[in-house]
Design a protein around this motif. Structure first.
Motif, PDB file in Angstrom:
ATOM      1  N   THR A   1       0.825  -1.209   0.000  1.00 43.27           N
ATOM      2  CA  THR A   1       0.000   0.000   0.000  1.00 43.27           C
ATOM      3  C   THR A   1       0.859   1.259   0.000  1.00 43.27           C
ATOM      4  O   THR A   1       2.021   1.236   0.398  1.00 43.27           O
ATOM      5  N   MET A   2       0.256   2.350  -0.425  1.00 41.21           N
ATOM      6  CA  MET A   2       0.958   3.631  -0.454  1.00 41.21           C
ATOM      7  C   MET A   2       1.314   4.102   0.952  1.00 41.21           C
ATOM      8  O   MET A   2       2.381   4.675   1.177  1.00 41.21           O
ATOM      9  N   PHE A   3       0.407   3.851   1.908  1.00 41.93           N
ATOM     10  CA  PHE A   3       0.676   4.246   3.285  1.00 41.93           C
ATOM     11  C   PHE A   3       1.904   3.519   3.828  1.00 41.93           C
ATOM     12  O   PHE A   3       2.769   4.116   4.469  1.00 41.93           O
ATOM     13  N   GLY A   4       1.979   2.213   3.550  1.00 40.16           N
ATOM     14  CA  GLY A   4       3.129   1.434   4.001  1.00 40.16           C
ATOM     15  C   GLY A   4       4.418   1.880   3.340  1.00 40.16           C
ATOM     16  O   GLY A   4       5.469   1.994   3.983  1.00 40.16           O
ATOM     17  N   ARG A   5       4.355   2.154   2.042  1.00 41.20           N
ATOM     18  CA  ARG A   5       5.531   2.656   1.314  1.00 41.20           C
ATOM     19  C   ARG A   5       5.982   3.994   1.868  1.00 41.20           C
ATOM     20  O   ARG A   5       7.180   4.282   1.961  1.00 41.20           O
ATOM     21  N   ARG A   6       4.993   4.813   2.248  1.00 37.81           N
ATOM     22  CA  ARG A   6       5.307   6.128   2.804  1.00 37.81           C
ATOM     23  C   ARG A   6       6.024   5.987   4.150  1.00 37.81           C
ATOM     24  O   ARG A   6       7.003   6.689   4.419  1.00 37.81           O
ATOM     25  N   ILE A   7       5.540   5.070   4.978  1.00 38.50           N
ATOM     26  CA  ILE A   7       6.181   4.835   6.278  1.00 38.50           C
ATOM     27  C   ILE A   7       7.630   4.388   6.090  1.00 38.50           C
ATOM     28  O   ILE A   7       8.542   4.905   6.750  1.00 38.50           O
ATOM     29  N   GLU A   8       7.844   3.428   5.199  1.00 33.23           N
ATOM     30  CA  GLU A   8       9.191   2.911   4.974  1.00 33.23           C
ATOM     31  C   GLU A   8      10.107   3.969   4.357  1.00 33.23           C
ATOM     32  O   GLU A   8      11.288   4.054   4.705  1.00 33.23           O
ATOM     33  N   ALA A   9       9.557   4.777   3.456  1.00 34.63           N
ATOM     34  CA  ALA A   9      10.354   5.832   2.827  1.00 34.63           C
ATOM     35  C   ALA A   9      10.798   6.869   3.856  1.00 34.63           C
ATOM     36  O   ALA A   9      11.964   7.288   3.883  1.00 34.63           O
ATOM     37  N   VAL A  10       9.874   7.267   4.722  1.00 32.64           N
ATOM     38  CA  VAL A  10      10.189   8.251   5.767  1.00 32.64           C
ATOM     39  C   VAL A  10      11.222   7.685   6.732  1.00 32.64           C
ATOM     40  O   VAL A  10      12.152   8.386   7.166  1.00 32.64           O
ATOM     41  N   GLY A  11      11.069   6.403   7.068  1.00 33.63           N
ATOM     42  CA  GLY A  11      12.013   5.777   7.986  1.00 33.63           C
ATOM     43  C   GLY A  11      13.392   5.588   7.392  1.00 33.63           C
ATOM     44  O   GLY A  11      14.405   5.712   8.094  1.00 33.63           O
ATOM     45  N   GLU A  12      13.459   5.304   6.109  1.00 35.92           N
ATOM     46  CA  GLU A  12      14.745   5.065   5.446  1.00 35.92           C
ATOM     47  C   GLU A  12      15.525   6.358   5.221  1.00 35.92           C
ATOM     48  O   GLU A  12      16.730   6.429   5.491  1.00 35.92           O
ATOM     49  N   ASP A  13      14.847   7.384   4.718  1.00 37.29           N
ATOM     50  CA  ASP A  13      15.536   8.649   4.411  1.00 37.29           C
ATOM     51  C   ASP A  13      14.533   9.793   4.503  1.00 37.29           C
ATOM     52  O   ASP A  13      13.791  10.063   3.552  1.00 37.29           O
ATOM     53  N   SER A  14      14.516  10.456   5.638  1.00 37.38           N
ATOM     54  CA  SER A  14      13.528  11.509   5.865  1.00 37.38           C
ATOM     55  C   SER A  14      13.767  12.727   4.972  1.00 37.38           C
ATOM     56  O   SER A  14      12.823  13.376   4.523  1.00 37.38           O
ATOM     57  N   ARG A  15      15.026  13.030   4.696  1.00 39.94           N
ATOM     58  CA  ARG A  15      15.324  14.197   3.857  1.00 39.94           C
ATOM     59  C   ARG A  15      14.843  13.998   2.424  1.00 39.94           C
ATOM     60  O   ARG A  15      14.244  14.892   1.819  1.00 39.94           O
ATOM     61  N   ALA A  16      15.123  12.824   1.885  1.00 34.66           N
ATOM     62  CA  ALA A  16      14.661  12.520   0.530  1.00 34.66           C
ATOM     63  C   ALA A  16      13.136  12.498   0.476  1.00 34.66           C
ATOM     64  O   ALA A  16      12.531  12.970  -0.494  1.00 34.66           O
TER      65      ALA A  16
END
Length: 250
Positions: free
Chosen positions: A161-176
């Protein structure tokens, strides 16, 4: 006789694993969003005492579960506010949350120590001495099956899901993630509160099923074990579940 003893051991293992896994799954979601919450012990304790207090005063099982889950989630929002909004140290905030949670639950539950619980979460089929795996599974309550459902749902949400991808993206690299227009603070705040809700459900399971009474410090370090389980499982729901069964057995 050996089979009955083995099935009894398996039954106890699953009950202990359920308690550990639910809170560990919540912490996994929180850490996926990039927030480390060392306050799991305190959140479990808050969920446990508020759920127990509600059960004693209302004898309404559903309301007790809701209160326990929501109270721990609200309690975890303190950590979210301090770390996400105020940008303070996550380790210090988490440790304070544990100390505050244990102290507050001790204060709230002072009048409830030793009180008899009139309602509790019952097993689907109350079998005193299960003799096979099927009977062991029937001897669990609905929270055990809810934990399995939460594991499957969490894995799906994080991967598909987009929500899950968003969580992982924020956790991996918040600046990006910030440069891509993702709302970092909102995502991390929600992730932290979801983790608190899971810990609250674990606390409710502790006092309304696993050990149906209240006493001070009855979490007995389980919150720290849940933190270790997340690392042990490599931040993956299914591997965390396997770790919970292993830790539950031990």
């Amino acid at each position: 006789m050996a089979d009955v003893q083995l099935m009894g051991l398996l039954n106890a293992t699953l009950q202990a694993a359920t308690l550990l896994f639910i809170a560990a799954l919540g912490e996994l979601i929180t850490e996926k969003s990039g927030i480390l919450n060392l306050g799991v012990e305190g959140m479990i304790s808050i969920g446990a005492v508020t759920g127990f207090m509600t059960a004693i005063n209302t004898e309404n099982l559903f309301l007790s579960i809701i209160v326990g889950v929501l109270s721990a989630s609200i309690f975890s929002s303190i950590h979210a506010f301090v770390t996400v909004i105020l940008k303070q140290d996550q380790t210090v905030s988490g440790l304070i949350l544990t100390i505050l949670g244990l102290a507050l639950s001790s204060l709230l539950g002072k009048k409830y120590v030793g009180k008899k619980l009139m309602v509790k979460i019952e097993s689907i089929s109350d079998i005193t001495e299960p003799s096979n795996v099927f009977e062991v599974l029937l001897n669990q309550n609905f929270i055990f099956y809810l934990a399995i459902l939460l594991m499957i749902t969490t894995s799906f949400v994080l991967k598909k899901t987009m929500f899950g991808r968003r969580i992982e993206a924020v956790g991996e690299d918040s600046r990006a993630s910030d440069s891509m227009g993702l709302k970092i603070n909102k995502t991390q705040f929600i992730g932290t509160c979801i983790g608190g809700a899971f810990a609250g459900l674990s606390g409710v399971y502790l006092t309304l099923s696993y050990v149906p009474f209240w006493t001070d410090n009855m979490t007995a370090g389980r919150g720290w074990i849940c933190l270790a389980l997340v690392i042990f499982g490599g931040w993956k729901p299914y591997r965390t579940a396997i770790g919970a069964v292993l830790f539950g057995f031990l």
